[in-house]
Design a protein around this motif. Structure first.
Motif, PDB file in Angstrom:
ATOM      1  N   THR A   1      -4.247  -0.079  -2.086  1.00  0.00           N
ATOM      2  CA  THR A   1      -4.272   0.853  -0.952  1.00  0.00           C
ATOM      3  C   THR A   1      -5.690   1.057  -0.442  1.00  0.00           C
ATOM      4  O   THR A   1      -5.942   1.016   0.776  1.00  0.00           O
TER       5      THR A   1
ATOM      6  N   THR B   1      -6.975  -0.372   3.367  1.00  0.00           N
ATOM      7  CA  THR B   1      -7.202   0.705   4.344  1.00  0.00           C
ATOM      8  C   THR B   1      -8.677   0.963   4.591  1.00  0.00           C
ATOM      9  O   THR B   1      -9.038   1.908   5.282  1.00  0.00           O
TER      10      THR B   1
ATOM     11  N   ARG C   1      10.371   7.075   4.282  1.00  0.00           N
ATOM     12  CA  ARG C   1      10.621   8.094   5.311  1.00  0.00           C
ATOM     13  C   ARG C   1      11.670   7.642   6.316  1.00  0.00           C
ATOM     14  O   ARG C   1      12.488   8.451   6.786  1.00  0.00           O
TER      15      ARG C   1
ATOM     16  N   GLN D   1     -11.133   1.893   2.501  1.00  0.00           N
ATOM     17  CA  GLN D   1     -11.779   3.016   1.817  1.00  0.00           C
ATOM     18  C   GLN D   1     -13.054   2.604   1.106  1.00  0.00           C
ATOM     19  O   GLN D   1     -13.838   3.463   0.715  1.00  0.00           O
TER      20      GLN D   1
ATOM     21  N   SER E   1       0.827  -1.205   0.000  1.00  0.00           N
ATOM     22  CA  SER E   1       0.000   0.000   0.000  1.00  0.00           C
ATOM     23  C   SER E   1       0.862   1.256   0.000  1.00  0.00           C
ATOM     24  O   SER E   1       2.026   1.248   0.404  1.00  0.00           O
ATOM     25  N   ALA E   2       0.265   2.356  -0.448  1.00  0.00           N
ATOM     26  CA  ALA E   2       0.998   3.619  -0.537  1.00  0.00           C
ATOM     27  C   ALA E   2       1.483   4.082   0.833  1.00  0.00           C
ATOM     28  O   ALA E   2       2.577   4.642   0.962  1.00  0.00           O
ATOM     29  N   GLU E   3       0.676   3.850   1.883  1.00  0.00           N
ATOM     30  CA  GLU E   3       1.046   4.279   3.228  1.00  0.00           C
ATOM     31  C   GLU E   3       2.318   3.570   3.702  1.00  0.00           C
ATOM     32  O   GLU E   3       3.224   4.199   4.286  1.00  0.00           O
ATOM     33  N   ILE E   4       2.399   2.261   3.456  1.00  0.00           N
ATOM     34  CA  ILE E   4       3.571   1.505   3.902  1.00  0.00           C
ATOM     35  C   ILE E   4       4.806   1.902   3.088  1.00  0.00           C
ATOM     36  O   ILE E   4       5.911   2.052   3.637  1.00  0.00           O
ATOM     37  N   ARG E   5       4.642   2.099   1.791  1.00  0.00           N
ATOM     38  CA  ARG E   5       5.771   2.528   0.965  1.00  0.00           C
ATOM     39  C   ARG E   5       6.295   3.889   1.436  1.00  0.00           C
ATOM     40  O   ARG E   5       7.494   4.123   1.485  1.00  0.00           O
ATOM     41  N   SER E   6       5.377   4.764   1.781  1.00  0.00           N
ATOM     42  CA  SER E   6       5.769   6.085   2.287  1.00  0.00           C
ATOM     43  C   SER E   6       6.508   5.945   3.616  1.00  0.00           C
ATOM     44  O   SER E   6       7.507   6.629   3.863  1.00  0.00           O
ATOM     45  N   TYR E   7       6.025   5.045   4.458  1.00  0.00           N
ATOM     46  CA  TYR E   7       6.671   4.777   5.748  1.00  0.00           C
ATOM     47  C   TYR E   7       8.102   4.280   5.538  1.00  0.00           C
ATOM     48  O   TYR E   7       9.049   4.761   6.183  1.00  0.00           O
TER      49      TYR E   7
END
Length: 415
Positions: free
Chosen positions: A392, A396, A128, A398, A119-125
């Motif tokens: 994603t 999540t 970072r 949605q 998911s986009a959130e995990i990739r961003s994590y």
């Protein structure tokens, strides 16, 4: 939605072997595959027959072998690239640049976890928190603390079943587009070959057509310590991409060094060819690139007055010439060229007028080729983005996957 760290569901985690654990001389052909980050494509593991080890080595490193249901991660490069180990990859060896995580299947469905980690959130994590100044790396702690939605096994399975169907549909479209791109590339190669052979003209070696060559400086003439940022660009094979020269400001030399290397300077109308690795990598030097320096791993060709540079550019980047280049290569493990075997390449002896006419026809064919492949690559990019967005949204919460349909995931992309 409650989020908990992946380590809550983890039974075991281990990076691939490195340092003294695995040596290059243990690689063989046709052995046990080694899983590296490059083997992870769209959440799946793809074998690489070139990277395998002996059975004895695999047994010695048995704690690094994969089991079906394991999660594997790319620790370097494109962070967030992950996959679930399928049955066909059981027993593969986890590579140096990868991390293996074994989860408790009773609490966390591996397939669901694989989707959640894409998911986009995990990739961003991952992006970072990655460590390293020159190349981002994921350590075990970062991966095990990745936040995972804490859902019941029933909801996990429902999401997995939905995404299995919808991502398979998108993957089928991606495969079709990639095959179509390959066919267009084959057509382009066939067009060049036909243009070069249909005249029936006798072949002559480049040296007999008046072509001169100059190898880039190396040894005591030039060394890497003389690079400076923002100087005169030096062209090496990595700067030759898709028939064009793309400079790197980190691979440049001071003006005084360029002056000292005057015999290695490139002039508009020259062609520069990589002499190591990917043979056939060539580009025409443009007016704006006049005065750049030919790098040590390249050879510059100076066409003279019997060969049009534009015509020779098409010829050098074609399969017609690449097959000759490979046959003349000096090495078995790392193909390489020298001035002599480059000058012995043969091409049809056409008049300047015939060369101009051939190049003009190839210009038109190349314009079509570029438009067609560009359109299809944009479609591939769009499909990948929609695949990512669908994953994603599903993991999540949605939308409710029990009522949602992914039949429109390819909307706007011709089938």
């Amino acid at each position: 939605m409650t989020m908990v760290p992946l380590k809550v569901f983890t039974l075991d985690a281990q990076t691939g072997p490195f340092g003294s654990q695995l040596h290059a001389d243990e690689y063989i052909e046709g052995g046990v595959p080694v899983m590296n980050p490059s083997n992870i494509i769209d959440g799946l593991l793809v074998a690489d027959a070139q990277v395998t080890v002996t059975q004895d080595t695999a047994e010695r490193l048995s704690t690094h072998r994969l089991k079906a249901g394991d999660l594997v991660f790319a620790r370097r490069g494109e962070l967030g690239r992950s996959a679930v180990v399928a049955d066909h990859a059981e027993g593969w060896l986890c590579g140096t640049g990868a991390l293996r995580v074994r989860v408790d299947p009773a609490a966390l469905d591996p397939q669901y976890a694989g989707y959640a980690l894409q998911s986009a959130e995990i990739r961003s994590y991952f992006t970072r928190l990655a460590v390293g100044s020159t190349m981002a790396n994921l350590n075990t702690s970062i991966v095990l603390n990745a936040p995972i939605p804490n859902l019941s096994p029933q909801i996990q399975r429902r999401i997995t079943e939905f995404l299995d169907v919808e991502t398979t549909r998108i993957d089928g479209l991606l495969d079709a587009r990639e095959r179509h791109i390959a066919l267009v590339m084959e057509r382009w190669e066939a067009t060049i070959y036909q243009e070069l052979t249909q005249s029936g003209a006798p072949e002559l070696e480049l040296r007999r057509l008046g072509v001169k060559v100059t190898t880039g400086p190396f040894g005591t003439v030039f060394n890497a310590s003389q690079y400076q940022e923002g100087g005169v660009p030096m062209v090496n094979p990595l700067h030759i991409r898709n028939g064009s020269i793309t400079p790197d400001l980190h691979h440049a030399v001071p003006p005084e060094t360029a002056s000292r290397l005057a015999r290695h300077l490139l002039r508009a109308g020259d062609l520069v060819v990589g002499r190591k690795g990917d043979l056939g990598r060539a580009a025409l030097v443009q007016e704006s690139q006049d005065g750049w320096v030919c790098g040590s791993d390249c050879i510059a060709l100076h066409p003279g007055d019997k060969v049009r540079p534009h015509f020779l550019d098409y010829v050098l980047r074609s399969q017609y010439i690449r097959s000759q280049l490979l046959a003349k290569s000096l090495a078995t493990t790392m193909p390489s060229l020298n001035e002599g075997n480059l000058l012995s390449l043969r091409l049809p002896h056409l008049t300047l007028e015939q060369q101009d006419a051939t190049a003009e026809r190839l210009d038109r064919a190349h314009d079509w080729f570029v438009r067609a492949t560009s359109t299809m690559r944009k479609q591939v990019e769009l499909l990948r983005e929609r695949r990512q967005s669908l994953i994603t949204a599903a993991v999540t919460g949605q939308f409710d996957v029990s009522t949602a349909s992914g039949r429109n995931v390819a909307e706007g992309v011709p089938v």
